[in-house]
Design an enzyme around this catalytic site. Structure first.
Site, PDB file in Angstrom:
ATOM      1  N   TYR A 221      -6.664   9.605   6.728  1.00 26.10           N
ATOM      2  CA  TYR A 221      -5.339   9.810   6.102  1.00 26.10           C
ATOM      3  C   TYR A 221      -5.160   8.879   4.915  1.00 26.10           C
ATOM      4  CZ  TYR A 221      -0.331   9.081   5.296  1.00 26.10           C
ATOM      5  OH  TYR A 221       0.905   8.917   4.702  1.00 26.10           O
TER       6      TYR A 221
ATOM      7  N   THR B 143       1.883   5.851   0.358  1.00 34.04           N
ATOM      8  CA  THR B 143       2.070   5.014   1.534  1.00 34.04           C
ATOM      9  C   THR B 143       1.448   3.633   1.342  1.00 34.04           C
ATOM     10  OG1 THR B 143       1.282   4.772   3.813  1.00 34.04           O
ATOM     11  CG2 THR B 143      -0.002   6.203   2.421  1.00 34.04           C
ATOM     12  N   ASP B 144       1.954   2.656   2.088  1.00 34.37           N
ATOM     13  CA  ASP B 144       1.345   1.318   2.047  1.00 34.37           C
ATOM     14  C   ASP B 144      -0.030   1.303   2.723  1.00 34.37           C
ATOM     15  OD1 ASP B 144       2.154   1.596   4.696  1.00 34.37           O
ATOM     16  OD2 ASP B 144       3.209  -0.328   4.804  1.00 34.37           O
ATOM     17  N   GLU B 145      -0.356   2.383   3.455  1.00 34.24           N
ATOM     18  CA  GLU B 145      -1.617   2.378   4.208  1.00 34.24           C
ATOM     19  C   GLU B 145      -2.832   2.386   3.289  1.00 34.24           C
ATOM     20  OE1 GLU B 145      -1.633   4.815   7.727  1.00 34.24           O
ATOM     21  OE2 GLU B 145       0.548   4.807   7.827  1.00 34.24           O
TER      22      GLU B 145
ATOM     23  N   LYS C  98      -4.808   9.652   0.857  1.00 38.52           N
ATOM     24  CA  LYS C  98      -3.652   9.258   0.035  1.00 38.52           C
ATOM     25  C   LYS C  98      -4.112   8.342  -1.109  1.00 38.52           C
ATOM     26  CE  LYS C  98       0.183  10.071   0.537  1.00 38.52           C
ATOM     27  NZ  LYS C  98       1.033  11.215   0.104  1.00 38.52           N
TER      28      LYS C  98
HETATM   29  P1  NAD Z   1       5.765  15.231   7.219  1.00 35.40           P
HETATM   30  O1  NAD Z   1       4.433  15.456   7.863  1.00 35.40           O
HETATM   31  O2  NAD Z   1       6.983  15.121   8.062  1.00 35.40           O
HETATM   32  O3  NAD Z   1       6.056  16.399   6.159  1.00 35.40           O
HETATM   33  C1  NAD Z   1       5.070  16.904   5.311  1.00 35.40           C
HETATM   34  C2  NAD Z   1       5.597  18.217   4.757  1.00 35.40           C
HETATM   35  O4  NAD Z   1       4.612  18.725   3.856  1.00 35.40           O
HETATM   36  C3  NAD Z   1       5.835  19.288   5.822  1.00 35.40           C
HETATM   37  O5  NAD Z   1       7.071  19.925   5.607  1.00 35.40           O
HETATM   38  C4  NAD Z   1       4.685  20.256   5.612  1.00 35.40           C
HETATM   39  O6  NAD Z   1       5.013  21.595   5.978  1.00 35.40           O
HETATM   40  C5  NAD Z   1       4.432  20.116   4.128  1.00 35.40           C
HETATM   41  N1  NAD Z   1       3.073  20.480   3.736  1.00 35.40           N
HETATM   42  C6  NAD Z   1       1.919  20.080   4.308  1.00 35.40           C
HETATM   43  N2  NAD Z   1       0.873  20.654   3.693  1.00 35.40           N
HETATM   44  C7  NAD Z   1       1.392  21.414   2.695  1.00 35.40           C
HETATM   45  C8  NAD Z   1       0.825  22.254   1.700  1.00 35.40           C
HETATM   46  N3  NAD Z   1      -0.485  22.446   1.613  1.00 35.40           N
HETATM   47  N4  NAD Z   1       1.652  22.884   0.829  1.00 35.40           N
HETATM   48  C9  NAD Z   1       2.996  22.729   0.913  1.00 35.40           C
HETATM   49  N5  NAD Z   1       3.585  21.960   1.852  1.00 35.40           N
HETATM   50  C10 NAD Z   1       2.784  21.313   2.726  1.00 35.40           C
HETATM   51  O7  NAD Z   1       5.565  13.951   6.314  1.00 35.40           O
HETATM   52  P2  NAD Z   1       6.585  12.797   5.936  1.00 35.40           P
HETATM   53  O8  NAD Z   1       6.520  11.756   6.974  1.00 35.40           O
HETATM   54  O9  NAD Z   1       7.867  13.391   5.565  1.00 35.40           O
HETATM   55  O10 NAD Z   1       5.856  12.216   4.640  1.00 35.40           O
HETATM   56  C11 NAD Z   1       6.110  12.767   3.365  1.00 35.40           C
HETATM   57  C12 NAD Z   1       5.289  12.036   2.334  1.00 35.40           C
HETATM   58  O11 NAD Z   1       5.611  10.649   2.363  1.00 35.40           O
HETATM   59  C13 NAD Z   1       3.788  12.127   2.559  1.00 35.40           C
HETATM   60  O12 NAD Z   1       3.166  12.264   1.306  1.00 35.40           O
HETATM   61  C14 NAD Z   1       3.425  10.795   3.199  1.00 35.40           C
HETATM   62  O13 NAD Z   1       2.110  10.428   2.890  1.00 35.40           O
HETATM   63  C15 NAD Z   1       4.432   9.878   2.551  1.00 35.40           C
HETATM   64  N6  NAD Z   1       4.819   8.688   3.342  1.00 35.40           N
HETATM   65  C16 NAD Z   1       5.238   8.839   4.647  1.00 35.40           C
HETATM   66  C17 NAD Z   1       5.628   7.711   5.366  1.00 35.40           C
HETATM   67  C18 NAD Z   1       6.121   7.819   6.776  1.00 35.40           C
HETATM   68  O14 NAD Z   1       6.317   6.793   7.440  1.00 35.40           O
HETATM   69  N7  NAD Z   1       6.372   9.013   7.301  1.00 35.40           N
HETATM   70  C19 NAD Z   1       5.574   6.444   4.773  1.00 35.40           C
HETATM   71  C20 NAD Z   1       5.138   6.341   3.434  1.00 35.40           C
HETATM   72  C21 NAD Z   1       4.770   7.485   2.742  1.00 35.40           C
HETATM   73  P1  TYD Z   2       2.449   5.990  13.668  1.00 35.89           P
HETATM   74  O1  TYD Z   2       3.879   6.291  13.956  1.00 35.89           O
HETATM   75  O2  TYD Z   2       1.410   7.013  13.974  1.00 35.89           O
HETATM   76  O3  TYD Z   2       2.375   5.517  12.161  1.00 35.89           O
HETATM   77  P2  TYD Z   2       1.123   4.849  11.337  1.00 35.89           P
HETATM   78  O4  TYD Z   2      -0.111   4.988  12.111  1.00 35.89           O
HETATM   79  O5  TYD Z   2       1.130   5.677  10.106  1.00 35.89           O
HETATM   80  O6  TYD Z   2       1.527   3.427  11.115  1.00 35.89           O
HETATM   81  O7  TYD Z   2       2.055   4.689  14.487  1.00 35.89           O
HETATM   82  C1  TYD Z   2       2.769   3.481  14.326  1.00 35.89           C
HETATM   83  C2  TYD Z   2       2.071   2.429  15.150  1.00 35.89           C
HETATM   84  O8  TYD Z   2       2.206   2.755  16.538  1.00 35.89           O
HETATM   85  C3  TYD Z   2       0.577   2.354  14.908  1.00 35.89           C
HETATM   86  O9  TYD Z   2       0.172   0.987  15.007  1.00 35.89           O
HETATM   87  C4  TYD Z   2      -0.034   3.149  16.031  1.00 35.89           C
HETATM   88  C5  TYD Z   2       0.927   2.927  17.174  1.00 35.89           C
HETATM   89  N1  TYD Z   2       1.091   4.043  18.121  1.00 35.89           N
HETATM   90  C6  TYD Z   2       1.018   3.794  19.505  1.00 35.89           C
HETATM   91  O10 TYD Z   2       0.805   2.653  19.953  1.00 35.89           O
HETATM   92  N2  TYD Z   2       1.196   4.843  20.352  1.00 35.89           N
HETATM   93  C7  TYD Z   2       1.433   6.119  19.911  1.00 35.89           C
HETATM   94  O11 TYD Z   2       1.577   7.063  20.736  1.00 35.89           O
HETATM   95  C8  TYD Z   2       1.527   6.347  18.494  1.00 35.89           C
HETATM   96  C9  TYD Z   2       1.794   7.710  17.962  1.00 35.89           C
HETATM   97  C10 TYD Z   2       1.351   5.265  17.637  1.00 35.89           C
END
Ligand code: NAD
Ligand code: TYD
Length: 352
Positions: free
Chosen positions: A159, A134-136, A163
């Site tokens: 988090y 992630t970019d975070e 990562k």
């Molecule tokens: P998500 O929370 O929707 O899915 C995570 C999945 O991992 C779930 O299906 C969960 O059951 C599985 N999981 C969790 N712990 C596990 C374990 N111990 N063993 C096996 N499976 C396990 O997450 P997402 O949003 O789909 O993100 C997927 C990946 O992409 C993550 O690594 C996250 O850091 C990265 N990512 C997400 C975003 C975003 O905006 N969602 C952006 C950049 C990177």
């Molecule tokens: P989120 O979807 O949790 O993603 P991330 O924290 O990984 O960027 O949140 C996106 C942005 O929205 C973040 O600045 C936090 C804000 N946010 C709210 O203002 N209200 C909410 O209920 C949630 C879940 C997030």
């Protein structure tokens, strides 16, 4: 097994993972796609109903935290590539329970690295360990500037720290053991099948149910949003064309202040529900800010554009509109994931 590649995708039942599994299963019938997911609250096999009977798709309900189980899967399927997405992924949850994030994101990743290293020792050049991040990890920007691949890491939430740790370990395995790794760091994703604890699906869900739309702090925080189907196209590109040992940033060139984004969702929802313009904005509720809330994320994705010819194409309004349509057309999915454990979490998070 008679497949050209045997790819373990961890976290394939989650939001991004399920889109990636679908893309790879359909696009590459000669690849075996082995989805390894322990199905936490965020994992949902309903996401994959349409491809579950395909001959090149396999599912294993296992945790990446279990070294022996993971090793057995490498052996069973003769895994030759990993695309690693399994993670605890929600910042707010990491504030309540950091240890779960360390266990899965750091220790789970290390298990996979150790097993890949051991299992691929004699065939290293045919393999690839692709870590999705992630970019975070880069921390928080002020009003100007962008994250590049060389921006120093400065994670500020449990988090992002977990990562960042996993990214460092992946790089350490590349440098120390020549494990063939690649990493990508992506901005905020949105789209169908996202669990409604994240901002966009939460807002859609709450407008539908006429509930408050919680905006943290003043709503001035900025995120760069990318449609999930575009992210998984980028992952496919990096998996096939990315250089071993490299990192690629992926972003949407699409920055939005949270408050402006929520107002846009309100407008689109009013249009689609046939409400008078302005109806949904009445639910906007400013709540206590997230602890350590990063102000701004913004990605410079020129490296992947210049080197691998990937860039985001879909306009945000169009992506958001199709996302809202998906949630409106899938009420059962939404109902199923917003019961039980989710409700308890929701009460804890928003009780103030
Ligand atoms: P998500 O929370 O929707 O899915 C995570 C999945 O991992 C779930 O299906 C969960 O059951 C599985 N999981 C969790 N712990 C596990 C374990 N111990 N063993 C096996 N499976 C396990 O997450 P997402 O949003 O789909 O993100 C997927 C990946 O992409 C993550 O690594 C996250 O850091 C990265 N990512 C997400 C975003 C975003 O905006 N969602 C952006 C950049 C990177
Ligand atoms: P989120 O979807 O949790 O993603 P991330 O924290 O990984 O960027 O949140 C996106 C942005 O929205 C973040 O600045 C936090 C804000 N946010 C709210 O203002 N209200 C909410 O209920 C949630 C879940 C997030």
């Amino acid at each position: 097994m008679d497949f050209q590649k045997k790819i373990m995708i961890t976290g394939g039942a989650g939001f991004i993972g399920s889109h990636l599994v679908r893309l790879l299963v359909n696009r590459y019938p000669s690849y075996a796609i082995i989805n390894v997911d322990c199905l936490t609250y965020a994992g949902n096999l309903e996401n994959l109903k349409d491809i579950e009977s395909k001959e090149n798709y396999f599912f294993e309900k296992k945790s990446i935290c279990d070294y022996n189980e993971m090793e057995a899967l490498f052996e069973k399927y003769q895994i030759n590539s990993v695309i690693h997405l399994a993670a605890e992924s929600h910042v707010d949850r990491s504030i309540h329970d950091p240890l779960a994030f360390i266990q899965t994101n750091v220790l789970g990743t290390t298990n996979l690295l150790l097993i890949a290293k051991k299992y691929w020792e004699n065939s290293i050049h045919e393999n690839r360990f692709y870590h999705i991040s992630t970019d975070e990890v880069f921390g928080s920007l002020n009003e100007t500037g962008y994250f590049t691949e060389t921006t120093p890491y400065s994670p500020r939430s449990p988090y992002s720290a977990s990562k960042a740790s996993s990214d460092h370990l992946v790089n350490a395995f590349y440098h120390t053991y020549q494990l063939p790794t690649v990493i990508s760091n992506c901005s905020n994703n949105y789209g169908p099948n996202q669990f409604p604890e994240k901002l966009i699906p939460l807002a859609i869900h709450n407008i539908l149910h006429q509930k408050p739309l919680p905006v943290y702090g003043s709503g001035e925080n900025v995120r760069d949003w990318l449609l999930v189907t575009e992210h998984v196209e980028a992952i496919d590109t990096i998996f096939h064309k990315g250089k071993i040992g490299e990192t690629y940033n992926i972003g949407g060139n699409n920055e939005w202040k949270n408050i402006d984004l929520i107002k846009l969702i309100c407008d689109l929802m009013d249009e689609k529900l046939g409400n008078k313009k302005g109806t949904s904005t009445q639910y906007i509720t400013f709540v206590k800010d997230r602890s350590g809330h990063d102000l701004r994320y913004a990605i410079d994705c020129s490296k992947i554009k210049n080197e691998l010819d990937w860039e985001p194409k879909i306009q945000f309004r169009e992506g958001l509109s199709l996302t809202i349509d998906w949630y409106l057309n899938n009420p059962t999915w939404l109902k199923n994931v917003t019961s039980g454990e989710y409700l308890q979490y929701y009460q804890k998070q928003y009780a103030q």
